[in-house]
Every structure is written in structure tokens, then in C-alpha cells.
Scaffold this motif. Structure first.
Motif, PDB file in Angstrom:
ATOM      1  N   LYS A  91      89.275  52.028 -12.699  1.00  0.00           N
ATOM      2  CA  LYS A  91      89.321  50.847 -14.282  1.00  0.00           C
ATOM      3  C   LYS A  91      87.737  50.593 -14.184  1.00  0.00           C
ATOM      4  O   LYS A  91      87.327  50.259 -14.734  1.00  0.00           O
ATOM      5  N   LEU A  92      87.689  49.539 -12.551  1.00  0.00           N
ATOM      6  CA  LEU A  92      86.244  48.874 -12.492  1.00  0.00           C
ATOM      7  C   LEU A  92      85.536  49.630 -12.588  1.00  0.00           C
ATOM      8  O   LEU A  92      84.424  49.217 -12.617  1.00  0.00           O
ATOM      9  N   ARG A  93      85.099  50.847 -12.217  1.00  0.00           N
ATOM     10  CA  ARG A  93      84.207  52.005 -11.508  1.00  0.00           C
ATOM     11  C   ARG A  93      84.038  52.114 -12.709  1.00  0.00           C
ATOM     12  O   ARG A  93      83.043  52.408 -13.036  1.00  0.00           O
ATOM     13  N   ASN A  94      84.798  52.301 -13.981  1.00  0.00           N
ATOM     14  CA  ASN A  94      84.909  53.519 -15.257  1.00  0.00           C
ATOM     15  C   ASN A  94      83.645  52.207 -16.281  1.00  0.00           C
ATOM     16  O   ASN A  94      83.009  52.784 -17.108  1.00  0.00           O
ATOM     17  N   SER A  95      83.751  50.590 -15.622  1.00  0.00           N
ATOM     18  CA  SER A  95      83.215  49.183 -16.354  1.00  0.00           C
ATOM     19  C   SER A  95      81.834  49.007 -15.848  1.00  0.00           C
ATOM     20  O   SER A  95      81.351  48.690 -16.535  1.00  0.00           O
ATOM     21  N   LEU A  96      81.669  49.931 -14.604  1.00  0.00           N
ATOM     22  CA  LEU A  96      79.830  50.100 -14.122  1.00  0.00           C
ATOM     23  C   LEU A  96      79.186  51.246 -14.419  1.00  0.00           C
ATOM     24  O   LEU A  96      79.746  52.266 -14.584  1.00  0.00           O
ATOM     25  N   LYS A  97      78.313  50.919 -13.866  1.00  0.00           N
ATOM     26  CA  LYS A  97      77.584  51.789 -13.539  1.00  0.00           C
ATOM     27  C   LYS A  97      77.992  53.554 -12.348  1.00  0.00           C
ATOM     28  O   LYS A  97      78.356  52.942 -11.728  1.00  0.00           O
ATOM     29  N   GLU A  98      77.372  54.866 -13.663  1.00  0.00           N
ATOM     30  CA  GLU A  98      77.927  55.477 -12.638  1.00  0.00           C
ATOM     31  C   GLU A  98      77.446  55.708 -11.062  1.00  0.00           C
ATOM     32  O   GLU A  98      76.705  55.934 -10.305  1.00  0.00           O
ATOM     33  N   LYS A  99      78.347  56.014 -10.096  1.00  0.00           N
ATOM     34  CA  LYS A  99      77.992  56.662  -9.253  1.00  0.00           C
ATOM     35  C   LYS A  99      77.786  55.466  -8.061  1.00  0.00           C
ATOM     36  O   LYS A  99      76.810  55.323  -7.279  1.00  0.00           O
TER      37      LYS A  99
END
Length: 230
Positions: A91-99
Motif C-alpha cells: 500500500k505504501l508503494r502504491n501511494s508513492l511513485k512507481e518503481k
């Protein structure tokens, strides 16, 4: 919806305990900065109100007097935390820029904030930004970029969660005769200098020290730690 919120709060609470131990109940504990190189270990005290950094002890690297067990790291490597909390990490990754590349994660003592050191995915060593994320809904509230040509080494929250301390560093290649020979052979000798940055968690602004508190140290690494309560 309620069960997801409960799971999120539980995960944040677990991380807070894992990173800071019982710091929130120990407002008198000292915030330390430890700088280590192949020969010496240097301990500094960070005054959380003033932001002043003063050296308190220097040890030989192999000394038995180094108080390794007297303090707790204030952050965790992202890879370690993500392995423990895969669903929240996603979820944290999805809230920020991809990759985007994440290095360290630190939770504020009041559990309102998640702080991440963020870097360029094409150059994982270069970490120049900090993301402040709301722990309640995992939205990024602030993205802070270092204003000086430095990298993010580590993160630590003040006990009242109003400030986030940033261990900043610069590096250069050693240029004495032996170091030049080593560099030409493909083994440059890195020298690091360490600075303090301070972020206001309510405003998202950053102030950065002009002068290093530890300067030009070969093969050095550094991190924040908080002294364990007595």
C-alpha cells in the motif's frame, strides 16, 4: 473498511515498537548519532530541542567498551520492514511513485507519520528525498528534497513527533598519493562528512546545517540510535 483500518493501526503500532522500543514512554532518553569507520567508533549526543551535536566518546573499533547494547536504532531498513509487513508495504508503494527506491523507514512516536528515505530507482545509492506519509490513510503529505548536494543517511523522530532529524552525508574520493594509486587501480578510497538536517513535520520545511559535525572520515557509516531507558 473497519477491519482494514484496524490492521493498519496494528501494523503501525508493531513498527513503532520494533523501531523505537519503549521510547515514547521514555522522554528523557538521549538521541545518539554513531559514526563508525574501520578504526574508530564515535558517539555523538544530539540535543533534541536545540539541534546541537556534541561528541561524547571515541572508541577503538575492536574495543570491548563500546556500548553496543545500550541503544536502539531509530529506523529500520525498508527491505526488512517490508518483509515483516508485505501488505502494508504494498500500500505504501502504491501511494508513492512507481518503481521508487526506498531505503529506511521511521515511524513517529505518536504514530501519525511514516517517514521514508526515497531515491532514484536508477541510482539506488543516491537518496536525496524524504517522504512524509500520513499513517492513518497512507497518503503522502510532504515530499522534502535536500536543498544541499548531500544524501540521506538515516532518520530519527523527536520524542514529541514535531521534528524529524535527518543524518545527511557527502562523499569525496581520497587524493593523497596512496589513495590516488588505489583510485587508478579501480579502488577509490571514499571520505565521508556528516551533517544534521531538521524537518518540521507540520509544515514540511527543512533546515540543514552548513558545517559537518564529523568530517572527512574514510569508509565511514553513520546512524541514529536512542539510549535504552534505565
Amino acid at each position: 473498511m473497519m477491519s482494514k483500518k484496524i490492521k493498519l493501526c496494528f501494523s503501525v503500532a508493531i513498527l513503532c515498537m520494533a523501531v523505537a522500543g519503549d521510547v515514547s514512554a521514555n522522554s528523557n532518553s538521549d538521541l545518539l548519532i554513531r559514526i563508525r569507520d574501520p578504526k574508530l567508533v564515535r558517539d555523538y549526543r544530539l540535543a533534541e530541542e536545540s539541534g546541537n551535536v556534541t561528541i561524547i566518546d571515541t572508541y577503538q573499533e575492536k574495543s570491548k567498551d563500546i556500548p553496543w547494547g545500550n541503544s536502539i536504532r531509530t529506523s529500520l531498513p525498508w527491505t526488512v520492514w517490508a518483509e515483516w509487513n508485505p501488505s502494508i508495504a504494498s500500500k505504501l508503494r502504491n501511494s508513492l511513485k512507481e518503481k521508487e527506491f526506498f531505503s529506511s523507514i521511521a515511524i513517529s512516536p505518536d504514530q501519525r507519520w511514516v517517514a521514508l528515505s526515497v531515491g532514484d530507482p536508477d541510482n539506488q545509492i543516491t537518496k536525496k528525498e524524504i517522504s512524509l506519509i500520513s499513517a492513518s490513510d497512507l497518503r503522502e503529505i510532504f515530499r522534502i528534497r535536500l536543498t544541499k548536494p548531500r544524501y540521506v543517511g538515516d532518520l530519527a523522530w523527536r520524542v514529541d513527533s514535531k521534528r524529524l532529524f535527518v543524518l545527511e552525508l557527502t562523499d569525496r574520493v581520497g587524493l593523497n598519493p596512496l589513495e590516488l594509486i588505489s583510485a587508478f587501480a579501480g579502488h577509490p578510497v571514499p571520505h565521508y562528512s556528516f551533517y544534521l538536517g531538521i524537518i518540521d513535520s507540520d509544515l514540511g520545511g527543512i533546515s540543514e546545517a552548513n558545517n559537518p559535525f564529523a568530517e572527512d572520515i574514510e569508509y565511514a557509516s553513520g546512524w541514529f540510535a536512542r539510549s535504552k531507558p534505565n
